[in-house]
Design a protein around this motif. Structure first.
Motif, PDB file in Angstrom:
ATOM      1  N   THR A   1       0.869  -1.165   0.000  1.00 40.29           N
ATOM      2  CA  THR A   1       0.000   0.000   0.000  1.00 40.29           C
ATOM      3  C   THR A   1       0.910   1.221   0.000  1.00 40.29           C
ATOM      4  OG1 THR A   1      -1.692  -1.167   1.246  1.00 40.29           O
ATOM      5  CG2 THR A   1      -1.792   1.239   1.260  1.00 40.29           C
ATOM      6  N   LEU A   2       0.784   2.051  -1.003  1.00 40.52           N
ATOM      7  CA  LEU A   2       1.663   3.211  -1.124  1.00 40.52           C
ATOM      8  C   LEU A   2       1.244   4.314  -0.164  1.00 40.52           C
ATOM      9  CD1 LEU A   2       2.022   3.465  -4.995  1.00 40.52           C
ATOM     10  CD2 LEU A   2       3.690   2.574  -3.358  1.00 40.52           C
ATOM     11  N   PRO A   3       2.203   4.894   0.536  1.00 41.00           N
ATOM     12  CA  PRO A   3       1.882   6.046   1.377  1.00 41.00           C
ATOM     13  C   PRO A   3       1.658   7.273   0.501  1.00 41.00           C
ATOM     14  CG  PRO A   3       4.233   5.640   1.433  1.00 41.00           C
ATOM     15  CD  PRO A   3       3.623   4.535   0.615  1.00 41.00           C
ATOM     16  N   PRO A   4       1.105   8.353   1.048  1.00 38.81           N
ATOM     17  CA  PRO A   4       0.987   9.592   0.279  1.00 38.81           C
ATOM     18  C   PRO A   4       2.383  10.121  -0.091  1.00 38.81           C
ATOM     19  CG  PRO A   4      -0.350   9.690   2.275  1.00 38.81           C
ATOM     20  CD  PRO A   4       0.503   8.461   2.373  1.00 38.81           C
ATOM     21  N   VAL A   5       2.433  11.032  -1.040  1.00 37.11           N
ATOM     22  CA  VAL A   5       3.693  11.645  -1.459  1.00 37.11           C
ATOM     23  C   VAL A   5       4.344  12.346  -0.264  1.00 37.11           C
ATOM     24  CG1 VAL A   5       4.710  13.417  -2.941  1.00 37.11           C
ATOM     25  CG2 VAL A   5       2.962  11.887  -3.849  1.00 37.11           C
ATOM     26  N   ASN A   6       5.664  12.219  -0.170  1.00 31.13           N
ATOM     27  CA  ASN A   6       6.493  12.786   0.894  1.00 31.13           C
ATOM     28  C   ASN A   6       6.255  12.147   2.257  1.00 31.13           C
ATOM     29  OD1 ASN A   6       8.002  14.535  -0.715  1.00 31.13           O
ATOM     30  ND2 ASN A   6       6.384  16.054  -0.652  1.00 31.13           N
TER      31      ASN A   6
ATOM     32  N   TRP B   1       6.508   8.090   4.413  1.00 32.31           N
ATOM     33  CA  TRP B   1       7.072   6.749   4.366  1.00 32.31           C
ATOM     34  C   TRP B   1       6.192   5.820   5.182  1.00 32.31           C
ATOM     35  CZ3 TRP B   1       8.775   3.864   8.516  1.00 32.31           C
ATOM     36  CH2 TRP B   1       8.944   4.543   9.726  1.00 32.31           C
ATOM     37  N   ALA B   2       6.335   4.528   4.894  1.00 27.75           N
ATOM     38  CA  ALA B   2       5.573   3.505   5.608  1.00 27.75           C
ATOM     39  C   ALA B   2       6.472   2.279   5.786  1.00 27.75           C
ATOM     40  CB  ALA B   2       4.321   3.124   4.829  1.00 27.75           C
TER      41      ALA B   2
ATOM     42  N   LEU C   1       7.535  -1.574   5.602  1.00 26.52           N
ATOM     43  CA  LEU C   1       7.210  -2.647   4.665  1.00 26.52           C
ATOM     44  C   LEU C   1       8.188  -3.792   4.882  1.00 26.52           C
ATOM     45  CD1 LEU C   1       5.712  -3.761   2.151  1.00 26.52           C
ATOM     46  CD2 LEU C   1       7.441  -2.594   0.760  1.00 26.52           C
ATOM     47  N   ASP C   2       7.741  -4.849   5.497  1.00 25.15           N
ATOM     48  CA  ASP C   2       8.557  -6.062   5.682  1.00 25.15           C
ATOM     49  C   ASP C   2       9.966  -5.777   6.200  1.00 25.15           C
ATOM     50  OD1 ASP C   2       6.426  -7.564   4.717  1.00 25.15           O
ATOM     51  OD2 ASP C   2       7.137  -7.442   2.648  1.00 25.15           O
ATOM     52  N   GLY C   3      10.076  -4.983   7.250  1.00 25.47           N
ATOM     53  CA  GLY C   3      11.379  -4.685   7.817  1.00 25.47           C
ATOM     54  C   GLY C   3      12.166  -3.627   7.063  1.00 25.47           C
ATOM     55  N   THR C   4      11.534  -2.960   6.109  1.00 25.72           N
ATOM     56  CA  THR C   4      12.176  -1.890   5.345  1.00 25.72           C
ATOM     57  C   THR C   4      11.320  -0.627   5.489  1.00 25.72           C
ATOM     58  OG1 THR C   4      10.982  -2.312   3.287  1.00 25.72           O
ATOM     59  CG2 THR C   4      13.025  -3.562   3.650  1.00 25.72           C
ATOM     60  N   ARG C   5      11.749   0.413   4.830  1.00 26.70           N
ATOM     61  CA  ARG C   5      10.965   1.653   4.759  1.00 26.70           C
ATOM     62  C   ARG C   5      10.635   1.927   3.297  1.00 26.70           C
ATOM     63  NH1 ARG C   5      12.208   5.764   9.289  1.00 26.70           N
ATOM     64  NH2 ARG C   5      13.077   4.396  10.866  1.00 26.70           N
ATOM     65  N   LEU C   6       9.377   2.135   3.016  1.00 25.67           N
ATOM     66  CA  LEU C   6       8.916   2.482   1.676  1.00 25.67           C
ATOM     67  C   LEU C   6       8.689   3.989   1.657  1.00 25.67           C
ATOM     68  CD1 LEU C   6       7.857   1.497  -1.121  1.00 25.67           C
ATOM     69  CD2 LEU C   6       5.594   1.421  -0.072  1.00 25.67           C
ATOM     70  N   LEU C   7       9.464   4.692   0.865  1.00 25.07           N
ATOM     71  CA  LEU C   7       9.366   6.148   0.783  1.00 25.07           C
ATOM     72  C   LEU C   7       8.729   6.545  -0.533  1.00 25.07           C
ATOM     73  CD1 LEU C   7      11.873   5.530   2.661  1.00 25.07           C
ATOM     74  CD2 LEU C   7      12.616   7.820   2.090  1.00 25.07           C
ATOM     75  N   ARG C   8       7.739   7.391  -0.453  1.00 23.17           N
ATOM     76  CA  ARG C   8       7.125   7.922  -1.671  1.00 23.17           C
ATOM     77  C   ARG C   8       7.598   9.358  -1.832  1.00 23.17           C
ATOM     78  NH1 ARG C   8       1.045   7.126  -3.782  1.00 23.17           N
ATOM     79  NH2 ARG C   8       1.534   7.455  -5.986  1.00 23.17           N
ATOM     80  N   LEU C   9       8.572   9.538  -2.689  1.00 20.63           N
ATOM     81  CA  LEU C   9       9.204  10.834  -2.874  1.00 20.63           C
ATOM     82  C   LEU C   9       8.470  11.700  -3.889  1.00 20.63           C
ATOM     83  CD1 LEU C   9      12.850   9.475  -2.944  1.00 20.63           C
ATOM     84  CD2 LEU C   9      11.547  10.334  -0.978  1.00 20.63           C
ATOM     85  N   GLY C  10       7.644  11.084  -4.695  1.00 19.67           N
ATOM     86  CA  GLY C  10       6.839  11.768  -5.695  1.00 19.67           C
ATOM     87  C   GLY C  10       5.750  10.811  -6.143  1.00 19.67           C
ATOM     88  N   VAL C  11       4.852  11.255  -7.002  1.00 18.33           N
ATOM     89  CA  VAL C  11       3.764  10.396  -7.463  1.00 18.33           C
ATOM     90  C   VAL C  11       4.320   9.120  -8.073  1.00 18.33           C
ATOM     91  CG1 VAL C  11       1.820  10.208  -9.060  1.00 18.33           C
ATOM     92  CG2 VAL C  11       2.199  12.332  -7.798  1.00 18.33           C
TER      93      VAL C  11
ATOM     94  N   ILE D   1       9.499   6.327  -6.094  1.00 16.26           N
ATOM     95  CA  ILE D   1       9.299   5.507  -4.901  1.00 16.26           C
ATOM     96  C   ILE D   1      10.572   4.734  -4.612  1.00 16.26           C
ATOM     97  CG2 ILE D   1       7.887   3.667  -3.885  1.00 16.26           C
ATOM     98  CD1 ILE D   1       5.811   4.674  -6.225  1.00 16.26           C
ATOM     99  N   MET D   2      10.896   4.622  -3.332  1.00 15.46           N
ATOM    100  CA  MET D   2      12.131   3.962  -2.944  1.00 15.46           C
ATOM    101  C   MET D   2      11.898   3.089  -1.713  1.00 15.46           C
ATOM    102  SD  MET D   2      15.786   5.745  -2.150  1.00 15.46           S
ATOM    103  CE  MET D   2      16.181   5.869  -3.889  1.00 15.46           C
ATOM    104  N   VAL D   3      12.629   1.974  -1.659  1.00 17.56           N
ATOM    105  CA  VAL D   3      12.619   1.090  -0.497  1.00 17.56           C
ATOM    106  C   VAL D   3      14.025   1.110   0.091  1.00 17.56           C
ATOM    107  CG1 VAL D   3      12.306  -1.262   0.334  1.00 17.56           C
ATOM    108  CG2 VAL D   3      10.845  -0.398  -1.472  1.00 17.56           C
TER     109      VAL D   3
END
Length: 150
Positions: free
Chosen positions: A53-58, A60-61, A63-73, A76-78
């Protein structure tokens, strides 16, 4: 004395070292060597949405022991913690099989630094022009800035 704007002759972050020592605990960790995987462009958001599930822009959430960052629409980076590179490596391998979006990996120019602790906002506010009061910059938000000029 000649002053070159916008930087002072000692640099824009000259007093940050003092702030880190005066307002401990604040820590700055270089995590650049840790596993990370990111996609940009058309298809990046679609590909990641199939995995999480993607977090809103700017934001992070976890994800399985990682961080999912949504830097723009579609940017996206893990990021993996130093002890947990496997989920990121598995995502990269899965992406390489389908190739939606394009890799945002830039080994030669990207660094990943984590500033943490009670003084983190005070220190960060001296390194960026982003408005950081709690009413505008809250928990789970990401801050991207450029340090090249510092």
């Amino acid at each position: 004395m000649t002053r070159v704007l916008p930087l002072s002759e000692t640099g824009a972050a000259a007093d940050c070292v003092d702030l880190l020592s005066e307002t401990s605990p604040a820590t700055l960790r270089d995590l650049s060597a840790c596993a990370r995987f990111g996609l940009k462009g058309p298809g990046a958001d679609t590909w990641f949405a199939r995995h999480a599930t993607l977090p809103p822009v700017n934001r992070w959430a976890p994800l399985d022991g990682t961080r999912l960052l949504r830097l723009g629409v579609r940017d996206i980076m893990v990021l993996a913690e130093p002890s947990a590179p496997r989920p990121v490596e598995a995502m990269r391998a899965d992406w390489e099989a389908g190739s939606e979006g394009h890799s945002s990996w830039r080994e030669e120019t990207w660094a990943w630094l984590r500033l943490a602790g009670p003084a983190a906002i005070d220190v960060a506010s001296r390194l960026t022009a982003v408005d950081l009061p709690p009413k505008t910059f809250g928990p789970d938000q990401t801050l991207q800035t450029r340090f090249a000029h510092l």
